[in-house]
Design a protein around this motif. Structure first.
Motif, PDB file in Angstrom:
ATOM      1  N   GLN A  27       0.841  -1.195   0.000  1.00  0.00           N
ATOM      2  CA  GLN A  27       0.000   0.000   0.000  1.00  0.00           C
ATOM      3  C   GLN A  27       0.875   1.243   0.000  1.00  0.00           C
ATOM      4  O   GLN A  27       1.910   1.288   0.663  1.00  0.00           O
ATOM      5  N   ASN A  28       0.437   2.247  -0.779  1.00  0.00           N
ATOM      6  CA  ASN A  28       1.168   3.508  -0.817  1.00  0.00           C
ATOM      7  C   ASN A  28       0.251   4.655  -0.373  1.00  0.00           C
ATOM      8  O   ASN A  28      -0.844   4.418   0.135  1.00  0.00           O
ATOM      9  N   GLU A  29       0.699   5.882  -0.579  1.00  0.00           N
ATOM     10  CA  GLU A  29      -0.043   7.060  -0.110  1.00  0.00           C
ATOM     11  C   GLU A  29      -1.412   7.220  -0.780  1.00  0.00           C
ATOM     12  O   GLU A  29      -2.269   7.944  -0.287  1.00  0.00           O
ATOM     13  N   ASP A  30      -1.651   6.544  -1.901  1.00  0.00           N
ATOM     14  CA  ASP A  30      -2.943   6.631  -2.581  1.00  0.00           C
ATOM     15  C   ASP A  30      -3.946   5.584  -2.099  1.00  0.00           C
ATOM     16  O   ASP A  30      -5.069   5.517  -2.614  1.00  0.00           O
ATOM     17  N   ALA A  31      -3.585   4.771  -1.115  1.00  0.00           N
ATOM     18  CA  ALA A  31      -4.502   3.748  -0.604  1.00  0.00           C
ATOM     19  C   ALA A  31      -5.764   4.392  -0.039  1.00  0.00           C
ATOM     20  O   ALA A  31      -6.876   3.901  -0.262  1.00  0.00           O
ATOM     21  N   SER A  32      -5.604   5.518   0.655  1.00  0.00           N
ATOM     22  CA  SER A  32      -6.779   6.193   1.216  1.00  0.00           C
ATOM     23  C   SER A  32      -7.658   6.770   0.106  1.00  0.00           C
ATOM     24  O   SER A  32      -8.879   6.808   0.239  1.00  0.00           O
ATOM     25  N   LYS A  33      -7.050   7.176  -0.997  1.00  0.00           N
ATOM     26  CA  LYS A  33      -7.821   7.683  -2.146  1.00  0.00           C
ATOM     27  C   LYS A  33      -8.658   6.557  -2.755  1.00  0.00           C
ATOM     28  O   LYS A  33      -9.829   6.753  -3.082  1.00  0.00           O
ATOM     29  N   ALA A  34      -8.065   5.375  -2.887  1.00  0.00           N
ATOM     30  CA  ALA A  34      -8.788   4.230  -3.438  1.00  0.00           C
ATOM     31  C   ALA A  34      -9.947   3.852  -2.509  1.00  0.00           C
ATOM     32  O   ALA A  34     -11.075   3.618  -2.967  1.00  0.00           O
ATOM     33  N   HIS A  35      -9.686   3.805  -1.211  1.00  0.00           N
ATOM     34  CA  HIS A  35     -10.734   3.478  -0.243  1.00  0.00           C
ATOM     35  C   HIS A  35     -11.850   4.523  -0.300  1.00  0.00           C
ATOM     36  O   HIS A  35     -13.042   4.186  -0.307  1.00  0.00           O
ATOM     37  N   SER A  36     -11.482   5.777  -0.360  1.00  0.00           N
ATOM     38  CA  SER A  36     -12.448   6.867  -0.426  1.00  0.00           C
ATOM     39  C   SER A  36     -13.322   6.775  -1.673  1.00  0.00           C
ATOM     40  O   SER A  36     -14.518   7.050  -1.619  1.00  0.00           O
ATOM     41  N   LEU A  37     -12.726   6.366  -2.776  1.00  0.00           N
ATOM     42  CA  LEU A  37     -13.479   6.220  -4.026  1.00  0.00           C
ATOM     43  C   LEU A  37     -14.596   5.193  -3.851  1.00  0.00           C
ATOM     44  O   LEU A  37     -15.746   5.438  -4.234  1.00  0.00           O
ATOM     45  N   PHE A  38     -14.293   4.053  -3.263  1.00  0.00           N
ATOM     46  CA  PHE A  38     -15.301   3.023  -3.011  1.00  0.00           C
ATOM     47  C   PHE A  38     -16.401   3.552  -2.085  1.00  0.00           C
ATOM     48  O   PHE A  38     -17.592   3.377  -2.351  1.00  0.00           O
ATOM     49  N   LYS A  39     -16.009   4.199  -0.980  1.00  0.00           N
ATOM     50  CA  LYS A  39     -16.978   4.710  -0.006  1.00  0.00           C
ATOM     51  C   LYS A  39     -17.853   5.802  -0.627  1.00  0.00           C
ATOM     52  O   LYS A  39     -19.065   5.807  -0.401  1.00  0.00           O
ATOM     53  N   THR A  40     -17.267   6.702  -1.370  1.00  0.00           N
ATOM     54  CA  THR A  40     -18.024   7.782  -1.991  1.00  0.00           C
ATOM     55  C   THR A  40     -19.051   7.225  -2.960  1.00  0.00           C
ATOM     56  O   THR A  40     -20.209   7.643  -2.960  1.00  0.00           O
ATOM     57  N   PHE A  41     -18.629   6.275  -3.796  1.00  0.00           N
ATOM     58  CA  PHE A  41     -19.557   5.680  -4.752  1.00  0.00           C
ATOM     59  C   PHE A  41     -20.729   5.009  -4.037  1.00  0.00           C
ATOM     60  O   PHE A  41     -21.886   5.142  -4.440  1.00  0.00           O
ATOM     61  N   LEU A  42     -20.439   4.305  -2.964  1.00  0.00           N
ATOM     62  CA  LEU A  42     -21.481   3.571  -2.259  1.00  0.00           C
ATOM     63  C   LEU A  42     -22.420   4.496  -1.479  1.00  0.00           C
ATOM     64  O   LEU A  42     -23.626   4.327  -1.513  1.00  0.00           O
ATOM     65  N   GLU A  43     -21.862   5.477  -0.793  1.00  0.00           N
ATOM     66  CA  GLU A  43     -22.646   6.261   0.155  1.00  0.00           C
ATOM     67  C   GLU A  43     -23.329   7.483  -0.434  1.00  0.00           C
ATOM     68  O   GLU A  43     -24.230   8.045   0.185  1.00  0.00           O
ATOM     69  N   GLN A  44     -22.902   7.910  -1.611  1.00  0.00           N
ATOM     70  CA  GLN A  44     -23.492   9.108  -2.208  1.00  0.00           C
ATOM     71  C   GLN A  44     -24.234   8.753  -3.484  1.00  0.00           C
ATOM     72  O   GLN A  44     -23.914   7.779  -4.145  1.00  0.00           O
ATOM     73  N   GLU A  45     -25.203   9.560  -3.808  1.00  0.00           N
ATOM     74  CA  GLU A  45     -25.867   9.438  -5.105  1.00  0.00           C
ATOM     75  C   GLU A  45     -25.038  10.264  -6.084  1.00  0.00           C
ATOM     76  O   GLU A  45     -25.305  11.442  -6.299  1.00  0.00           O
ATOM     77  N   ILE A  46     -24.027   9.630  -6.646  1.00  0.00           N
ATOM     78  CA  ILE A  46     -23.085  10.309  -7.518  1.00  0.00           C
ATOM     79  C   ILE A  46     -22.929   9.488  -8.796  1.00  0.00           C
ATOM     80  O   ILE A  46     -22.835   8.261  -8.741  1.00  0.00           O
ATOM     81  N   SER A  47     -22.922  10.168  -9.923  1.00  0.00           N
ATOM     82  CA  SER A  47     -22.759   9.468 -11.197  1.00  0.00           C
ATOM     83  C   SER A  47     -21.290   9.089 -11.382  1.00  0.00           C
ATOM     84  O   SER A  47     -20.399   9.677 -10.751  1.00  0.00           O
ATOM     85  N   LEU A  48     -21.054   8.136 -12.248  1.00  0.00           N
ATOM     86  CA  LEU A  48     -19.666   7.765 -12.561  1.00  0.00           C
ATOM     87  C   LEU A  48     -18.935   8.947 -13.194  1.00  0.00           C
ATOM     88  O   LEU A  48     -17.736   9.127 -12.967  1.00  0.00           O
ATOM     89  N   THR A  49     -19.661   9.766 -13.947  1.00  0.00           N
ATOM     90  CA  THR A  49     -19.056  10.952 -14.561  1.00  0.00           C
ATOM     91  C   THR A  49     -18.585  11.923 -13.482  1.00  0.00           C
ATOM     92  O   THR A  49     -17.442  12.404 -13.527  1.00  0.00           O
ATOM     93  N   ASP A  50     -19.445  12.194 -12.499  1.00  0.00           N
ATOM     94  CA  ASP A  50     -19.057  13.105 -11.422  1.00  0.00           C
ATOM     95  C   ASP A  50     -17.955  12.507 -10.553  1.00  0.00           C
ATOM     96  O   ASP A  50     -17.063  13.220 -10.090  1.00  0.00           O
ATOM     97  N   LEU A  51     -18.012  11.211 -10.345  1.00  0.00           N
ATOM     98  CA  LEU A  51     -16.969  10.531  -9.575  1.00  0.00           C
ATOM     99  C   LEU A  51     -15.627  10.632 -10.305  1.00  0.00           C
ATOM    100  O   LEU A  51     -14.591  10.869  -9.680  1.00  0.00           O
ATOM    101  N   SER A  52     -15.662  10.483 -11.620  1.00  0.00           N
ATOM    102  CA  SER A  52     -14.419  10.569 -12.396  1.00  0.00           C
ATOM    103  C   SER A  52     -13.834  11.976 -12.329  1.00  0.00           C
ATOM    104  O   SER A  52     -12.613  12.143 -12.261  1.00  0.00           O
ATOM    105  N   LYS A  53     -14.685  12.983 -12.317  1.00  0.00           N
ATOM    106  CA  LYS A  53     -14.202  14.371 -12.199  1.00  0.00           C
ATOM    107  C   LYS A  53     -13.623  14.622 -10.813  1.00  0.00           C
ATOM    108  O   LYS A  53     -12.580  15.258 -10.675  1.00  0.00           O
ATOM    109  N   LYS A  54     -14.312  14.110  -9.794  1.00  0.00           N
ATOM    110  CA  LYS A  54     -13.870  14.317  -8.409  1.00  0.00           C
ATOM    111  C   LYS A  54     -12.497  13.697  -8.157  1.00  0.00           C
ATOM    112  O   LYS A  54     -11.667  14.263  -7.451  1.00  0.00           O
TER     113      LYS A  54
END
Length: 105
Positions: A27-54
């Motif tokens: 694991q490197n410094e981006d591990a928290s970013k990867a984890h956050s991506l999964f959590k954000t997708f699951l917990e928010q009503e966010i499109s893949l397009t908006d997720l990709s921008k974020k």
């Protein structure tokens, strides 16, 4: 290559959140970013397009991350899934909840 994968050796480019050192994923410094991506997708009503921008990733890149079993501590090669020695970034519960949500989209 199949034999190496079956014993948990990663043989391709390291996914977001991991670095490859001596054929092992660390694991490197981006591990928290990867984890956050999964959590954000699951917990928010966010499109893949908006997720990709974020997260400044392509939509296909987002989909690949969200479907990648490497984040569970596994390796998939040639259609077979093997347990690996690297540390998972996300839990099975989170991964499979994300898979269910992806299927609905």
């Amino acid at each position: 290559m199949s034999k190496k994968a079956s014993i948990g050796i990663h043989m391709s480019r390291a996914p977001l959140g991991y670095s490859l050192k001596e054929n092992k994923l660390i694991q490197n410094e981006d591990a928290s970013k990867a984890h956050s991506l999964f959590k954000t997708f699951l917990e928010q009503e966010i499109s893949l397009t908006d997720l990709s921008k974020k997260y400044n990733l392509s939509i296909n890149g987002i989909k690949k991350i969200l479907k990648n079993r490497t984040y569970l501590g596994e390796i998939k090669f040639d259609g077979k899934i093997s347990k690996s020695s690297h540390e998972p970034i996300i839990s099975q519960d989170l991964f499979f909840a994300v898979q269910r949500k992806l299927e609905k989209k």
